[in-house]
Enzyme design. Structure first.
Site, PDB file in Angstrom:
ATOM      1  N   HIS A   1      37.462  88.168 -90.954  1.00 18.52           N
ATOM      2  CA  HIS A   1      37.778  88.063 -89.516  1.00 18.52           C
ATOM      3  C   HIS A   1      39.023  87.257 -89.150  1.00 18.52           C
ATOM      4  O   HIS A   1      39.156  86.822 -88.005  1.00 18.52           O
ATOM      5  CB  HIS A   1      36.586  87.455 -88.759  1.00 18.52           C
ATOM      6  CG  HIS A   1      35.383  88.349 -88.631  1.00 18.52           C
ATOM      7  ND1 HIS A   1      34.618  88.735 -89.689  1.00 18.52           N
ATOM      8  CD2 HIS A   1      34.800  88.903 -87.544  1.00 18.52           C
ATOM      9  CE1 HIS A   1      33.611  89.489 -89.272  1.00 18.52           C
ATOM     10  NE2 HIS A   1      33.709  89.623 -87.974  1.00 18.52           N
TER      11      HIS A   1
ATOM     12  N   HIS B   1      37.862  93.614 -88.537  1.00 14.23           N
ATOM     13  CA  HIS B   1      37.258  93.757 -87.206  1.00 14.23           C
ATOM     14  C   HIS B   1      38.418  93.850 -86.230  1.00 14.23           C
ATOM     15  O   HIS B   1      39.175  92.898 -86.046  1.00 14.23           O
ATOM     16  CB  HIS B   1      36.380  92.555 -86.883  1.00 14.23           C
ATOM     17  CG  HIS B   1      35.544  92.726 -85.645  1.00 14.23           C
ATOM     18  ND1 HIS B   1      36.037  93.237 -84.456  1.00 14.23           N
ATOM     19  CD2 HIS B   1      34.245  92.451 -85.406  1.00 14.23           C
ATOM     20  CE1 HIS B   1      35.073  93.264 -83.543  1.00 14.23           C
ATOM     21  NE2 HIS B   1      33.966  92.801 -84.098  1.00 14.23           N
TER      22      HIS B   1
ATOM     23  N   HIS C   1      30.363 100.203 -87.125  1.00 13.32           N
ATOM     24  CA  HIS C   1      30.071  99.050 -86.265  1.00 13.32           C
ATOM     25  C   HIS C   1      30.640  99.320 -84.863  1.00 13.32           C
ATOM     26  O   HIS C   1      31.833  99.570 -84.688  1.00 13.32           O
ATOM     27  CB  HIS C   1      30.712  97.813 -86.888  1.00 13.32           C
ATOM     28  CG  HIS C   1      30.438  96.552 -86.149  1.00 13.32           C
ATOM     29  ND1 HIS C   1      31.259  96.074 -85.153  1.00 13.32           N
ATOM     30  CD2 HIS C   1      29.417  95.673 -86.253  1.00 13.32           C
ATOM     31  CE1 HIS C   1      30.762  94.939 -84.678  1.00 13.32           C
ATOM     32  NE2 HIS C   1      29.648  94.672 -85.327  1.00 13.32           N
TER      33      HIS C   1
ATOM     34  N   GLU D   1      24.834  97.209 -86.845  1.00 14.31           N
ATOM     35  CA  GLU D   1      25.173  97.074 -85.415  1.00 14.31           C
ATOM     36  C   GLU D   1      26.028  98.269 -84.984  1.00 14.31           C
ATOM     37  O   GLU D   1      27.084  98.112 -84.368  1.00 14.31           O
ATOM     38  CB  GLU D   1      25.954  95.783 -85.172  1.00 14.31           C
ATOM     39  CG  GLU D   1      25.279  94.536 -85.729  1.00 14.31           C
ATOM     40  CD  GLU D   1      26.027  93.245 -85.411  1.00 14.31           C
ATOM     41  OE1 GLU D   1      25.445  92.398 -84.751  1.00 14.31           O
ATOM     42  OE2 GLU D   1      27.182  93.115 -85.848  1.00 14.31           O
TER      43      GLU D   1
ATOM     44  N   GLU E   1      24.508  96.356 -78.237  1.00 13.54           N
ATOM     45  CA  GLU E   1      25.044  94.999 -78.100  1.00 13.54           C
ATOM     46  C   GLU E   1      25.890  94.880 -76.827  1.00 13.54           C
ATOM     47  O   GLU E   1      26.662  95.785 -76.494  1.00 13.54           O
ATOM     48  CB  GLU E   1      25.900  94.678 -79.337  1.00 13.54           C
ATOM     49  CG  GLU E   1      26.454  93.279 -79.301  1.00 13.54           C
ATOM     50  CD  GLU E   1      27.307  92.937 -80.519  1.00 13.54           C
ATOM     51  OE1 GLU E   1      27.200  93.632 -81.556  1.00 13.54           O
ATOM     52  OE2 GLU E   1      28.088  91.978 -80.426  1.00 13.54           O
TER      53      GLU E   1
ATOM     54  N   CYS F   1      28.518  93.187 -76.306  1.00 13.73           N
ATOM     55  CA  CYS F   1      29.952  93.312 -76.632  1.00 13.73           C
ATOM     56  C   CYS F   1      30.379  94.772 -76.773  1.00 13.73           C
ATOM     57  O   CYS F   1      31.533  95.114 -76.482  1.00 13.73           O
ATOM     58  CB  CYS F   1      30.283  92.619 -77.955  1.00 13.73           C
ATOM     59  SG  CYS F   1      30.266  90.846 -77.889  1.00 13.73           S
TER      60      CYS F   1
ATOM     61  N   CYS G   1      28.855  85.996 -79.956  1.00 13.00           N
ATOM     62  CA  CYS G   1      30.004  86.778 -79.486  1.00 13.00           C
ATOM     63  C   CYS G   1      29.833  87.268 -78.048  1.00 13.00           C
ATOM     64  O   CYS G   1      30.811  87.380 -77.308  1.00 13.00           O
ATOM     65  CB  CYS G   1      30.231  87.964 -80.409  1.00 13.00           C
ATOM     66  SG  CYS G   1      28.729  88.887 -80.772  1.00 13.00           S
ATOM     67  N   CYS G   2      28.592  87.559 -77.641  1.00 11.80           N
ATOM     68  CA  CYS G   2      28.406  88.250 -76.352  1.00 11.80           C
ATOM     69  C   CYS G   2      28.629  87.370 -75.117  1.00 11.80           C
ATOM     70  O   CYS G   2      29.331  87.807 -74.194  1.00 11.80           O
ATOM     71  CB  CYS G   2      27.031  88.901 -76.294  1.00 11.80           C
ATOM     72  SG  CYS G   2      26.729  90.110 -77.598  1.00 11.80           S
TER      73      CYS G   2
HETATM   74  O1  FUB Z   1      31.828  90.204 -86.123  1.00 14.02           O
HETATM   75  C1  FUB Z   1      32.152  89.563 -84.917  1.00 14.02           C
HETATM   76  C2  FUB Z   1      31.142  89.930 -83.862  1.00 14.02           C
HETATM   77  O2  FUB Z   1      29.864  89.457 -84.254  1.00 14.02           O
HETATM   78  C3  FUB Z   1      30.944  91.409 -83.663  1.00 14.02           C
HETATM   79  O3  FUB Z   1      31.803  91.975 -82.759  1.00 14.02           O
HETATM   80  C4  FUB Z   1      29.533  91.475 -83.229  1.00 14.02           C
HETATM   81  O4  FUB Z   1      28.991  92.757 -83.364  1.00 14.02           O
HETATM   82  C5  FUB Z   1      28.865  90.450 -84.094  1.00 14.02           C
HETATM   83  O5  FUB Z   1      28.555  90.977 -85.331  1.00 14.02           O
HETATM   84 ZN    ZN Z   2      28.421  90.469 -79.080  1.00 10.60          ZN
END
Ligand code: FUB
Ligand code: ZN
Length: 658
Positions: free
Chosen positions: A148, A200, A275, A327, A343, A345, A423-424
Site C-alpha cells: 500500500h 491498491h 477487490h 472484499e 463496504e 468505501c 478505511c470507511c
Molecule cells: O486496503 C485498504 C482498504 O482496507 C481497502 O480499500 C478496504 O477494502 C480495506 O481492505
Molecule cells: Zn472501507
C-alpha cells in the site's frame, strides 16, 4: 467520443450547500465526525480499536529528526495496518473540505500542525510512508502489490490537493510534489526503474487532480503509466513476488491477479472483478485518463465495466462488492442480502466513478447511480450521531445469524465506534464534506445539474459569471427550483437531470411553458438566460414497488419499496420480529408522511400487507396438502434504509415477500 460534452465539476469553493437533507449530514461531519476521528487517530476513544496512526507519524518524525521528541518510545514499533497512514490523509482531506464551507481557525490550526508532522516525517528524497520509515527504508518499494505505499501516497496527494484548494496553502502540496518526484525516480518506464503500479489504486485519480493544478506533464505521465502498465506482460506483480519472495495470497484462488485488477491490461477489462474498492478507484482513474487523453478504447472499457456493475452487480442501495471473500465483486446477478459485503468505501468509490463518467458525457444513468449510492448505500455507513460506522452494509439482518452463522461473521447489526481497519469512516467524512462538487458540472457552453441539493453556486460560462441557486426539500418533497443570477443575460445550454425513477415530471420557466429537449435523460434548454429566470421541476414521486431481475435468485418473489431515490426497509422496531413472515401482498392504503421526530426527520411509508401465521403444531415439515398458509392483516411500516440501526438491535430487511 464527443469532447464537446466533457465537463468539470464546479469547484467546491464556488458551491455553498444549504439543504434540508444534506446540511445536517455535513454539519454532523464537521462537528462530530472530524473531531471524533481526530480523537480516534490519536487513540483517545475509550472502548474503540486503537488507530496508532498519529503514534506512527510521531515515531517516524522522531526517527528522522532525533532532536524532535513527542515522547513516543523509539522502540515501540509501527502499529496497525500497513496502510494506517491513509486514515490520517483522509481525515486531513475531510477537514480541508469542511474549512471551505465553514471557516474554523482552531481546525485550521490543527490542520497546519498535522501538516507539520507529515512534513517532518518526510525523508530528504521526498519519501513519505511511516510503515517503511519505521520498519526500514531499505525495504521500500519491494511489495507494491500488497504493502500500500502507492495507496498511501495517493491518499496524501488527494489530501494535499484538497488543502491547497481549500486554504491556498502549498506546504502539503509541495511535500507531495516532492514525493511524486521520488516515486517517479523509482517507478516508471525509464532505465533501471521498477515497471510497477499501485497494488491498491487511488494514486491514478489523485495524480490527475495534481496535474490539473501543476500542468506538469510528469504528473500526467505517471498517472497514465500506472493505468497503462497495469496487467502488461510480464506481470510486474508476478516478477516482484518472485524477486522479493513476497507472499501471493491469491495464488490458489480463481481470482489470481484480477484481485488487484492486474491480470490483464486495463483496455481488455470489461467486467468488474476483484477487490471492489480497488476496482472502482481504478475505474475512476481510467475514466479520468480516457477523458483527458480522448482515449476511445479506454472509454469503451469504462463503459463496459459500468454496464456490468449497474446492470449485474449492484445492490438496489447502490452498494457494490457482494463478497466477503477478498472484499470483492463476485459474479453476475449474485446479490445476496445477508452475507453481503457492500463496504462503505466501495459505494463511495462508485460515486467517484459515476461522477467521472458524468463528466465524460452527461447521461442521466450516471447521476442516477451517484444519487442512489449517496442517499442509500453510502450514508447507511454512519449513525445519526456521526459516532459509529458500518464497514459492511447488509440489506437483511437477523441479529442471531450475525452472531452464530459463520457466513455472516463480517456483518454487524450495530454500527461500530472504530475499526482495526478503519478505511470507511474517514472516507465518509471526505465525500460528505465535499458534496458541493458533485452537484453540477460545466464547460465553456453548458451547465448540467446532476443532483438536487439546495445550494448557491457561481460559475463562469462563456465569459459570463452565473449564479445558480437550487431550492428544494428533496428527497422528501417533489419540487426543485433552479434560479439564475446573471449580469444581464447569457447564452448557454442548461441540462437538468430527469431521474430514472421518475415516470412523469413537469418543467416550467418562471411560471410558464418552456421548450426543452430530452437528451440522454437530461431536460436540456438552450437559450439566452436572463437574470432571475427560474425553472421549476416537479416530479411525480409516488411510493413505488420494485422487483429485481428474475436472475437475482436471492430476490425471487420479493419486492423492495422506494420513493424517489430513497430505498426503504422494514425494521423490527416498527414491525416486530420475524420480518421474513411479512408479505406485501397487493399493498393497500399506501401512505407516506414526514415524521419530524423520528430518526432526525424522515418520510416513512406504511401500507396494509399481511403476516403468515404460525402452524397449529410445531412440526418442522408437513405435506403440502396439510393446509394453505394462513395470513393475518398487518400494517407494514418502513423507514429509509440509510437510517436503520439507529434505535435498538433488531431485524431489518429491504426485500419483502411479494
Ligand atoms: O486496503 C485498504 C482498504 O482496507 C481497502 O480499500 C478496504 O477494502 C480495506 O481492505
Ligand atoms: Zn472501507
Amino acid at each position: 467520443m464527443d469532447s464537446s460534452k466533457y465537463t468539470t465539476p464546479i469547484p467546491l469553493k464556488d458551491v455553498k450547500i444549504g439543504d434540508t437533507f444534506w446540511s445536517p449530514f455535513m454539519e454532523r461531519v464537521r462537528t462530530q465526525v472530524i473531531p471524533y476521528q481526530w480523537e480516534a487517530l490519536n487513540d483517545r476513544v475509550s472502548g474503540a480499536e486503537p488507530s496508532y496512526c498519529m503514534r506512527n507519524f510521531k515515531l517516524a518524525v522522531e526517527l528522522t529528526h532525533p532532536e524532535l521528541d513527542y515522547g513516543v518510545p523509539k522502540d515501540i514499533g509501527f502499529g496497525g495496518m500497513v496502510f494506517q497512514d491513509s486514515d490520517f490523509a483522509k481525515w486531513i482531506e475531510a477537514a480541508a473540505y469542511s474549512l471551505v464551507w465553514h471557516p474554523d481557525p482552531a481546525l485550521e490550526k490543527n490542520l497546519d500542525d498535522s501538516i507539520d508532522i507529515i512534513c517532518n516525517a518526510q525523508q530528504a528524497d521526498g519519501y513519505l510512508d511511516t510503515y517503511y520509515i519505521v520498519n526500514g527504508l531499505d525495504k521500500r518499494f519491494t511489495n507494491l502489490k500488497d504493502n500500500h505505499e502507492l495507496y498511501c501516497f495517493g491518499h496524501f496527494l488527494e489530501a494535499a490537493v484538497a488543502c491547497f484548494e481549500a486554504t491556498g496553502k502549498r506546504k502539503l502540496l509541495d511535500a507531495l510534489i516532492r514525493y511524486a518526484d521520488c516515486i517517479d525516480k523509482h517507478i516508471g518506464p525509464g532505465e533501471g526503474k521498477l515497471r510497477g503500479y499501485p497494488g491498491h489504486e487511488i494514486a491514478e485519480m489523485a495524480l490527475f487532480r495534481l496535474y490539473a493544478i501543476t500542468r506538469d506533464e510528469k504528473h500526467l505521465k505517471l498517472a497514465q503509466y500506472f493505468i497503462d502498465q497495469r496487467g502488461q506482460k510480464p506481470l510486474f506483480f508476478e516478477e516482484e513476488t518472485k524477486k522479493n519472495q513476497n507472499n501471493f495470497y491469491w495464488k490458489d484462488s480463481f481470482v489470481q491477479y484480477q484481485y488487484y485488477q492486474a491480470g490483464k491490461p486495463v483496455r481488455e477489462q470489461h467486467i468488474a472483478e476483484g477487490h471492489a474498492v480497488r476496482a472502482v478507484y481504478l475505474y475512476s482513474g481510467m475514466a479520468d485518463s480516457a477523458r483527458i487523453g480522448g482515449d476511445e478504447e479506454l472509454m469503451k472499457a469504462c463503459n463496459d465495466i459500468w454496464e456490468n456493475i449497474v446492470k449485474r452487480q449492484m445492490y438496489i442501495t447502490g452498494a457494490i462488492g457482494q463478497s466477503a471473500y477478498g472484499e470483492s465483486f463476485s459474479y453476475d446477478y449474485n446479490l445476496p442480502n445477508d452475507t453481503v459485503y457492500a463496504e462503505t468505501c466501495a459505494a463511495i468509490g462508485l460515486a467517484f466513478f459515476a461522477r467521472r463518467m458524468a463528466s465524460m458525457s452527461p447521461r442521466s444513468m450516471y447521476g442516477d447511480v451517484l444519487e442512489k449510492t449517496l442517499y442509500n448505500g453510502i450514508i447507511s455507513g454512519m449513525d445519526l450521531d456521526g459516532k459509529a460506522f458500518f464497514y459492511v452494509n447488509p440489506l437483511e439482518v437477523l441479529p442471531e445469524a450475525c452472531l452464530k452463522d459463520r457466513r455472516m461473521h463480517h456483518v454487524k447489526n450495530q454500527r461500530q465506534k472504530w475499526f482495526a481497519c478503519a478505511c470507511c469512516p474517514p472516507n465518509l467524512a471526505r465525500i460528505i464534506s465535499s458534496l458541493g462538487s458533485y452537484v453540477h458540472s460545466f464547460n465553456q457552453g453548458a451547465l448540467y445539474t446532476h443532483l438536487f441539493i439546495g445550494s448557491d453556486s457561481t460559475v463562469k460560462i462563456a465569459g459570463s459569471k452565473i449564479g445558480v441557486k437550487i431550492e428544494t426539500n428533496y428527497p422528501w418533497e417533489d419540487t426543485v427550483r433552479v434560479s439564475f443570477k446573471i449580469d444581464g443575460s447569457a447564452k448557454f445550454r442548461y441540462g437538468l437531470r430527469i431521474p430514472g425513477w421518475c415516470n412523469h415530471f413537469n418543467l416550467t420557466l418562471s411560471g410558464g411553458n418552456v421548450e426543452y429537449k430530452t437528451e440522454d435523460g437530461y431536460a436540456v434548454i438552450e437559450r439566452e438566460w436572463k437574470n432571475g429566470d427560474k425553472l421549476e421541476l416537479r416530479f411525480d414521486m409516488p411510493v413505488s414497488f420494485v422487483e429485481a431481475n428474475p436472475k437475482v435468485r436471492e430476490n425471487t418473489g420479493k419486492v423492495a419499496v422506494m420513493r424517489g431515490p430513497m430505498v426503504y426497509c422494514l425494521e423490527e422496531a416498527d414491525n416486530g420480529k420475524e420480518l421474513f413472515k411479512l408479505h406485501a401482498g397487493k399493498p393497500e392504503n399506501v401512505l407516506f408522511k414526514f415524521e419530524k421526530n423520528l430518526l432526525e426527520g424522515v418520510v416513512t411509508i406504511s401500507f396494509k400487507g399481511k403476516k403468515e401465521k404460525d402452524w397449529n403444531d410445531d412440526q418442522l415439515y408437513r405435506p403440502l396438502e396439510a393446509g394453505d398458509a394462513v395470513y393475518e392483516e398487518k400494517e407494514l411500516n418502513l423507514i429509509p434504509y440509510y437510517a436503520w440501526a439507529n434505535r435498538r438491535i433488531g431485524e431489518m430487511t429491504v426485500w419483502i415477500n411479494k
